[in-house]
Scaffold this motif. Sequence first.
Motif, PDB file in Angstrom:
ATOM      1  N   GLY A 493      34.844   9.751   3.078  1.00 41.62           N
ATOM      2  CA  GLY A 493      33.504  10.085   3.549  1.00 41.62           C
ATOM      3  C   GLY A 493      32.605   8.888   3.804  1.00 41.62           C
ATOM      4  N   LEU A 494      33.147   7.670   3.651  1.00 39.06           N
ATOM      5  CA  LEU A 494      32.334   6.474   3.903  1.00 39.06           C
ATOM      6  C   LEU A 494      31.855   6.449   5.360  1.00 39.06           C
ATOM      7  N   CYS A 495      32.771   6.776   6.275  1.00 39.32           N
ATOM      8  CA  CYS A 495      32.421   6.787   7.698  1.00 39.32           C
ATOM      9  C   CYS A 495      31.311   7.795   7.984  1.00 39.32           C
ATOM     10  N   ALA A 496      31.435   8.973   7.398  1.00 41.01           N
ATOM     11  CA  ALA A 496      30.436  10.023   7.641  1.00 41.01           C
ATOM     12  C   ALA A 496      29.076   9.600   7.092  1.00 41.01           C
ATOM     13  N   GLU A 505      32.085  14.396  10.405  1.00 38.68           N
ATOM     14  CA  GLU A 505      31.958  15.309   9.272  1.00 38.68           C
ATOM     15  C   GLU A 505      33.281  15.303   8.511  1.00 38.68           C
ATOM     16  N   ILE A 506      33.188  15.609   7.235  1.00 36.21           N
ATOM     17  CA  ILE A 506      34.412  15.693   6.435  1.00 36.21           C
ATOM     18  C   ILE A 506      34.773  17.176   6.325  1.00 36.21           C
ATOM     19  N   LYS A 514      39.571  15.564   5.409  1.00 36.94           N
ATOM     20  CA  LYS A 514      39.784  14.592   6.492  1.00 36.94           C
ATOM     21  C   LYS A 514      38.483  14.419   7.284  1.00 36.94           C
ATOM     22  N   ALA A 515      38.356  13.272   7.932  1.00 44.26           N
ATOM     23  CA  ALA A 515      37.208  13.043   8.815  1.00 44.26           C
ATOM     24  C   ALA A 515      37.433  13.802  10.121  1.00 44.26           C
TER      25      ALA A 515
END
Lengths: 557, 139
Positions: A493-496, A505-506, A514-515
């Motif tokens: 969830g770092l990217c989100a 979104e995760i 997953k992203a």
Amino acid sequence: MEEVRIGVFVCDCGSNIAGFLDVPEVVTYARTLPNVVFAKENLYSCSETGITEIKNGVKENNLTRVVVASCTPRTHEPTFRSACVEADLNPFYFEMVNIREHCSWVHMQDREKATDKAKDLVRIGVAKAALLEAQESIVANVNTRVLVIGGGVAGLTAAVSFSRRGFEVVLIEKERKPGGRLNDLYMLYPYNIKASDVIEQKISDATSSPLIEIHTSSVIKSVKGYVGNYEVCVDVDDGKSLDISCGVIVVATGASVLEPWGLYNYDGQNIITQLELEKRLKRGDLSVGSIVMVQCVGARIEKRNYCSKICCMTAIKNATLIKEANSGTNIFILYEDIQCYGVEGEALLRKAKEVGVRFVNCDTAKPPAMGDRSIKVYHQALGREVELRYDLLVLSTPMIAREDATALSRLLRVPTDESGFFLEAHVKLRPIDFATDGIYLCGSAHWPADVRESISQAMGAVARASIHLTRGFVEVDPIVSTLADEDLCVGCGLCAALCPYGAIEIIETPKGKKANMISVACKGCGVCGSTCYHRAIKMNHFSNEQISAQIAAVAGS
Amino acid sequence: MNKGFEPNIVGFACNWCSYAGADLAGTSRIKYPPNIKIIRVMCTGRVTPAFILKSFQNGADGVLVAGCHPGDCHYIAGNLKCEKIMDVVKRLVGILGIGKERLRLEWVSASEGGRFADVVTEFTEQVRELGPLSGKSQG
């Protein structure tokens, strides 16, 4: 795997590039690079001939990648991408190398070093080109509603023009009533039309249109989205907030006029600005014996080095009007330079002189000094100082960027220039577009503009914006992040969390968390790609592999 | 000692501010040393620690990362995310013996052509003074 066949086109740009570096040598060098099967010199790559040469080069040599070494991709990448498409090549099989702005124009003094650098840059571009991948555009519908920010002459003109094309408009005005600067002005040069006539007509056109919704005392709070689908939140006059969905945005927020506190004993009483003079002329309560006007007050100085452009004509117009109404009034205009550009400007200057307005050319080294109800100035023609008595001293001050322009520029994510005015995408090629698609610019928000220019720019902005509105869809650049390897994603969830657009979104999948990338909302900054420590995310067109190849090529390996 | 040494400098510039600033230096014909080779990224937030280390590993004597001024980022705050990463990478290149003076993060706007040229000139001279890196960090 398909064979990579790269063609390199090196542009002379007339003498802009060829005059300062050895283009044939760069072409010869390009032929030695890996995967390069064809290289050619173009006189002007972006001309019809140049484009044809590129298209023929692709077809005759079965090229699968195209590199053009010429100017900046910020202006010409779309042109060459189109050429690739016309040659049946995916537009993202194109790479541009900037050997003009970043090379020939900045290393004019050293032909050999400029040539070496151009070769380096071509090598870096070819390295990336070998790894380019085809991308398909992301298509999104366009909301045909329009947001116009600013209800002055530019904003009203834009709103009315949009409505006449059949588009719904929401117009946001910060003040309690629309009209902007023209509400304060008396007569407009060059034909002495009443400002109130012009603006009342505009307001009436706008308010009578069923397609235009005007909100006064309203301020933009947040802006989200992208061309075709912006979501804007506005604080409206009754303390509520209003959510507006729109496809395009026009910025017509105008400018302020400098109040020159601390200069020439400015007090707003007997020492006033041209704007305050306009207000008095409009009220009709001006009866004075002597007026002295001073040009360029607070302008063309180190802190504010630009010419506000409209103040000379304003002073000439006001002086002429006063003199014509009462020939007994003495009027002097003190100036360093007079700027009366345009078809009528020079004629109006001559007329001012004919009716008896007197012009005194000041020496910048000997600026006017204040006396008691008088101003002392070194008269260049007489070669001595003269003292001019005044009842009213009028200071011609420049238009300056609005204080809240910076805040708005941040909300819209568009730039301002060093003076705080909004900055267009390109001074000549895209003068009323912002670099951000779907946002346009007109009037004095951009730069001091007179009424005629503001109206022209507003109409231009409407024409530009209407391209998207009438097409009904936009192709969003496919430079977006993708989840290249779902198995590598651990759903951390770092990217989100870091995505500024909520475009990731995760989600729960059969393989766990997953992203999930929402491509149409992605703007392509690449922050997710650079922070994904499992390397599951890939940035299209700026991938780790492509950038790493460029890095390796810098050193020549 | 470093006379005649021409440093190899990798520049990462964001598309919207610093790359445009470099374009403006060009249109304004402002001279600067030719040692820098710019790699365009959409945002400095795209620049990873690996890109910096790979640059040094591949023979760069200096790396300049140039992005929008804080508050001006086209992607809201990618530049500030980059700043955080660069703080860490600077410490890392210090520990590795590369020297943190060889890595520079600068903010250059689209209207600052002169500033772009000044930054590049000054950084090039600084790296020239530091001397070549090659031999120290290979492998």
